[in-house]
Design a protein around this motif. Sequence first.
Motif, mmCIF file in Angstrom:
data_model
loop_
_atom_site.group_PDB
_atom_site.id
_atom_site.type_symbol
_atom_site.label_atom_id
_atom_site.label_comp_id
_atom_site.label_asym_id
_atom_site.label_seq_id
_atom_site.Cartn_x
_atom_site.Cartn_y
_atom_site.Cartn_z
ATOM 1 N N ALA A 1 70.985 62.696 56.945
ATOM 2 C CA ALA A 1 71.754 62.509 55.713
ATOM 3 C C ALA A 1 73.133 61.941 56.013
ATOM 4 N N LEU A 2 73.761 62.382 57.106
ATOM 5 C CA LEU A 2 75.063 61.828 57.489
ATOM 6 C C LEU A 2 74.951 60.371 57.901
ATOM 7 N N LEU A 3 73.879 60.035 58.605
ATOM 8 C CA LEU A 3 73.685 58.637 58.998
ATOM 9 C C LEU A 3 73.412 57.754 57.797
ATOM 10 N N ALA A 4 72.708 58.274 56.818
ATOM 11 C CA ALA A 4 72.408 57.493 55.620
ATOM 12 C C ALA A 4 73.655 57.276 54.778
ATOM 13 N N TYR B 1 77.048 57.297 55.936
ATOM 14 C CA TYR B 1 78.126 57.330 56.918
ATOM 15 C C TYR B 1 79.474 56.931 56.331
ATOM 16 N N GLU B 2 79.500 56.086 55.297
ATOM 17 C CA GLU B 2 80.784 55.720 54.695
ATOM 18 C C GLU B 2 81.443 56.926 54.043
ATOM 19 N N GLU B 3 80.653 57.695 53.301
ATOM 20 C CA GLU B 3 81.190 58.872 52.643
ATOM 21 C C GLU B 3 81.618 59.921 53.656
ATOM 22 N N ALA B 4 80.825 60.080 54.726
ATOM 23 C CA ALA B 4 81.181 61.047 55.773
ATOM 24 C C ALA B 4 82.489 60.645 56.452
ATOM 25 N N ALA B 5 82.656 59.361 56.731
ATOM 26 C CA ALA B 5 83.899 58.881 57.343
ATOM 27 C C ALA B 5 85.079 59.083 56.399
ATOM 28 N N ALA B 6 84.863 58.871 55.110
ATOM 29 C CA ALA B 6 85.935 59.068 54.128
ATOM 30 C C ALA B 6 86.361 60.531 54.080
#
Length: 129
Positions: free
Chosen positions: A7-10, A12-17
Amino acid sequence: MGQIFRALLANYEEAAAIVLFAIGLAMLLFQRNLIRKLIGMNIMDTGSFLFLASMGYIKGRRAPILVDGIREASAYINPVPAGLVLTGIVVSVSVTAVMLSLTIRLYRRYHTLDLDEIYVLSRHQLEDR
């Protein structure tokens, strides 16, 4: 654990934000130096801009410019998040400029950028009056 990683890989933009926002918030809360607090605020702004930009993008759609006579809304991305990001960047630059100017004034007056020391020195000045 594997599902969370996928889910984090899918997303990744939101996780980085979220990571950028958390780093900026931690700097705002735990740093005493005013310049470091200002840098933390800018990192936090960058996280929120990245989140807005990633939410506005839809894979397979184009920028909202009429080309080839396609008028269906489903063919284009929503331009509102991009407009919010641009407006936010302008506001962020303005706030940073004001905060830097206030930081310079505080440094000239108290000869330190440590927020705790500035507080103590300002209390002493009030007591001396």
